[in-house]
Design a protein around this motif. Structure first.
Motif, mmCIF file in Angstrom:
data_model
loop_
_atom_site.group_PDB
_atom_site.id
_atom_site.type_symbol
_atom_site.label_atom_id
_atom_site.label_comp_id
_atom_site.label_asym_id
_atom_site.label_seq_id
_atom_site.Cartn_x
_atom_site.Cartn_y
_atom_site.Cartn_z
ATOM 1 N N THR A 197 4.983 15.716 14.913
ATOM 2 C CA THR A 197 3.692 16.329 14.601
ATOM 3 C C THR A 197 2.750 15.362 13.914
ATOM 4 O O THR A 197 1.566 15.659 13.756
ATOM 5 C CB THR A 197 3.874 17.571 13.713
ATOM 6 O OG1 THR A 197 4.533 17.185 12.500
ATOM 7 C CG2 THR A 197 4.686 18.641 14.426
ATOM 8 N N GLY B 43 4.786 23.829 6.639
ATOM 9 C CA GLY B 43 6.139 23.859 7.194
ATOM 10 C C GLY B 43 6.467 22.541 7.861
ATOM 11 O O GLY B 43 5.592 21.765 8.223
ATOM 12 N N GLY B 44 7.733 22.281 7.988
ATOM 13 C CA GLY B 44 8.182 21.016 8.535
ATOM 14 C C GLY B 44 8.350 19.988 7.432
ATOM 15 O O GLY B 44 8.290 20.302 6.246
ATOM 16 N N LYS B 45 8.569 18.757 7.853
ATOM 17 C CA LYS B 45 8.803 17.700 6.884
ATOM 18 C C LYS B 45 8.193 16.399 7.373
ATOM 19 O O LYS B 45 7.861 16.242 8.542
ATOM 20 C CB LYS B 45 10.297 17.497 6.637
ATOM 21 C CG LYS B 45 11.047 16.971 7.852
ATOM 22 C CD LYS B 45 12.531 16.854 7.561
ATOM 23 C CE LYS B 45 13.325 16.572 8.810
ATOM 24 N NZ LYS B 45 13.257 17.612 9.827
ATOM 25 N N CYS B 46 8.084 15.459 6.456
ATOM 26 C CA CYS B 46 7.637 14.106 6.767
ATOM 27 C C CYS B 46 8.677 13.160 6.182
ATOM 28 O O CYS B 46 9.020 13.264 5.000
ATOM 29 C CB CYS B 46 6.271 13.832 6.155
ATOM 30 S SG CYS B 46 5.697 12.142 6.439
ATOM 31 N N CYS C 55 3.516 10.083 20.027
ATOM 32 C CA CYS C 55 4.617 11.028 19.927
ATOM 33 C C CYS C 55 5.874 10.586 20.672
ATOM 34 O O CYS C 55 6.870 11.280 20.632
ATOM 35 C CB CYS C 55 4.171 12.398 20.430
ATOM 36 S SG CYS C 55 2.920 13.129 19.368
ATOM 37 N N SER D 135 6.387 12.892 10.967
ATOM 38 C CA SER D 135 6.470 14.313 10.615
ATOM 39 C C SER D 135 6.973 15.101 11.800
ATOM 40 O O SER D 135 6.749 14.733 12.953
ATOM 41 C CB SER D 135 5.081 14.843 10.228
ATOM 42 O OG SER D 135 4.563 14.118 9.140
ATOM 43 N N ASP D 136 7.672 16.213 11.488
ATOM 44 C CA ASP D 136 8.142 17.103 12.550
ATOM 45 C C ASP D 136 8.051 18.547 12.077
ATOM 46 O O ASP D 136 7.609 18.813 10.967
ATOM 47 C CB ASP D 136 9.554 16.728 13.015
ATOM 48 C CG ASP D 136 10.624 16.874 11.939
ATOM 49 O OD1 ASP D 136 10.589 17.842 11.148
ATOM 50 O OD2 ASP D 136 11.524 16.023 11.889
ATOM 51 N N ARG D 137 8.460 19.470 12.921
ATOM 52 C CA ARG D 137 8.319 20.902 12.651
ATOM 53 C C ARG D 137 9.467 21.509 11.843
ATOM 54 O O ARG D 137 9.392 22.639 11.401
ATOM 55 C CB ARG D 137 8.209 21.655 13.980
ATOM 56 C CG ARG D 137 6.937 21.400 14.713
ATOM 57 C CD ARG D 137 6.905 22.136 16.057
ATOM 58 N NE ARG D 137 5.636 21.934 16.719
ATOM 59 C CZ ARG D 137 5.349 20.888 17.483
ATOM 60 N NH1 ARG D 137 6.250 19.964 17.703
ATOM 61 N NH2 ARG D 137 4.166 20.773 18.036
ATOM 62 N N SER D 138 10.548 20.791 11.674
ATOM 63 C CA SER D 138 11.752 21.347 11.058
ATOM 64 C C SER D 138 11.772 21.148 9.547
ATOM 65 O O SER D 138 11.363 20.110 9.038
ATOM 66 C CB SER D 138 12.995 20.691 11.668
ATOM 67 O OG SER D 138 14.151 21.117 10.989
ATOM 68 N N ASP D 139 12.294 22.148 8.838
ATOM 69 C CA ASP D 139 12.511 22.036 7.401
ATOM 70 C C ASP D 139 13.892 21.481 7.090
ATOM 71 O O ASP D 139 14.220 21.229 5.932
ATOM 72 C CB ASP D 139 12.365 23.406 6.733
ATOM 73 C CG ASP D 139 10.948 23.956 6.846
ATOM 74 O OD1 ASP D 139 9.993 23.162 6.799
ATOM 75 O OD2 ASP D 139 10.803 25.181 6.997
ATOM 76 N N GLY E 145 12.044 19.504 16.418
ATOM 77 C CA GLY E 145 11.046 20.294 17.133
ATOM 78 C C GLY E 145 9.852 19.493 17.613
ATOM 79 O O GLY E 145 8.837 20.061 17.996
#
Length: 146
Positions: free
Chosen positions: A75, A135-138, A24, A91-95, A72
């Motif tokens: 992930t 949720g989130g994006k990669c 991370c 990947s992270d938590r944001s859209d 965020g």
């Protein structure tokens, strides 16, 4: 991809799989990429292009840093060395989709930052942004190794 964004689902709804702990921090991600590329070079008895590896390490670092600063937190992370390139997925938590930020404000004063996404776009052969089911994006970038 870097000029206009399209999103696509990464996995079908209802898909569950156990993910190994992900690196991370940018340093951890760079180490994982360097290790994966070195293993591939050893296995295929090919020379590792140090400049291409440096590009892949920079893209990995920028994707990770952007996830930490704007998404965020990281992930998930995946590196896959196949064919003539290395595929890096963070990947992270944001859209929210990545954006290019102007380097100066309205009064023409330079602002810090804003270089990460353009670096990713410039050094990558292909960049894709995928929505994650929970949720989130990669963001997946493919960096040429030759």
């Amino acid at each position: 991809m870097c000029q206009e964004h399209t999103t696509e689902p990464l996995e079908p709804p209802g898909t569950h799989r156990a993910a190994p702990p992900c690196p991370c921090r940018p340093a951890d991600v760079r180490e994982a990429v360097a290790r994966a590329v070195a293993e591939r070079c050893r296995a295929t008895h090919t020379h590792c292009d140090t400049e291409a590896l440096a590009d892949a390490l920079l893209v990995a670092s920028e994707l990770t840093t952007n996830a930490m600063l704007h998404g965020g937190g990281v992930t998930g992370f995946q590196v896959d060395v196949s064919g003539p390139g290395v595929s890096l997925s963070v990947s992270d938590r944001s859209d929210e989709l990545p954006v290019v930020v102007p380097l100066a404000d309205r009064q023409e004063r330079r602002r810090p930052g804003g270089h990460g996404w353009p670096i990713v776009c410039r050094l990558s052969r292909d960049v894709r942004v995928s929505d994650l089911p929970a949720g989130g994006k990669c963001i997946t970038a493919v960096v040429p190794l030759s």
